[in-house]
Design a protein around this motif. Structure first.
Motif, mmCIF file in Angstrom:
data_model
loop_
_atom_site.group_PDB
_atom_site.id
_atom_site.type_symbol
_atom_site.label_atom_id
_atom_site.label_comp_id
_atom_site.label_asym_id
_atom_site.label_seq_id
_atom_site.Cartn_x
_atom_site.Cartn_y
_atom_site.Cartn_z
ATOM 1 N N ARG A 33 -4.631 10.473 -0.843
ATOM 2 C CA ARG A 33 -4.827 9.347 -1.979
ATOM 3 C C ARG A 33 -4.257 8.041 -1.133
ATOM 4 N NH1 ARG A 33 -3.503 11.236 -8.151
ATOM 5 N NH2 ARG A 33 -1.947 12.569 -6.975
ATOM 6 N N THR A 34 -4.489 6.841 -1.333
ATOM 7 C CA THR A 34 -4.100 5.677 -1.096
ATOM 8 C C THR A 34 -4.181 4.871 -2.538
ATOM 9 O OG1 THR A 34 -6.169 4.955 0.085
ATOM 10 C CG2 THR A 34 -4.248 5.795 1.341
ATOM 11 N N ARG A 35 -3.642 3.576 -2.266
ATOM 12 C CA ARG A 35 -3.285 2.964 -3.142
ATOM 13 C C ARG A 35 -3.196 1.424 -2.725
ATOM 14 N NH1 ARG A 35 0.957 2.345 -8.027
ATOM 15 N NH2 ARG A 35 0.589 0.598 -9.051
ATOM 16 N N TYR A 36 -3.466 0.189 -3.027
ATOM 17 C CA TYR A 36 -3.456 -1.011 -2.212
ATOM 18 C C TYR A 36 -3.183 -1.594 -3.072
ATOM 19 C CZ TYR A 36 -5.343 1.406 2.178
ATOM 20 O OH TYR A 36 -5.259 1.761 3.386
ATOM 21 N N ALA A 42 1.337 -1.364 0.068
ATOM 22 C CA ALA A 42 -0.013 0.480 0.091
ATOM 23 C C ALA A 42 1.172 1.035 -0.309
ATOM 24 C CB ALA A 42 -0.674 -0.045 1.407
ATOM 25 N N LYS A 101 -6.726 -5.363 -0.408
ATOM 26 C CA LYS A 101 -7.822 -4.589 -0.272
ATOM 27 C C LYS A 101 -8.852 -5.085 1.300
ATOM 28 C CE LYS A 101 -7.439 -2.275 -4.621
ATOM 29 N NZ LYS A 101 -8.226 -2.840 -5.619
#
Length: 115
Positions: A56-59, A49, A64
């Protein structure tokens, strides 16, 4: 020079939880993005992540709904809340921070999920 120091790893049973922390110190304007990567034995390091300064986040698809990344800018600390841990989450987890054009890494913290 930027130093990233992770903590919070350990041994946990399947279904358990852990919270990883990463403290950044040294001279930098901002580390953007910051993130967590992991590397299991015999596998390539992969993104778990990351989070940007704008929130803003990203996984990774595999985490998730189970993992949550957050940061406390006042404390220069990055967190990874890990819930519902699975055997396949076992890996060394690394903190990463990017300050153009440099990419910084911590030394890693071991997370072992085992019954």
């Amino acid at each position: 020079q930027v130093r990233l120091v992770e903590s919070g790893g350990g041994l946990v049973q399947p279904g358990g939880s852990l919270r990883l922390s990463c403290v950044a110190s040294g001279s930098f304007d901002s580390l953007d993005p910051m993130g967590w990567y992991r590397q299991a034995p015999g596998k390539q390091r992969e993104l778990v992540a990351n989070i940007r300064q704008d929130g803003r986040t990203r996984y990774a698809d595999s985490v998730k709904g189970r993992f949550t990344i957050s940061e406390d800018n006042a404390k220069n600390t990055l967190y990874l809340e890990m819930n519902s841990l699975k055997l396949e989450d076992t890996a060394v987890y690394y903190c990463n921070g990017y300050d153009v054009p440099y990419d910084y890494w911590g030394q890693g913290t071991q997370v072992t999920v085992s019954s």
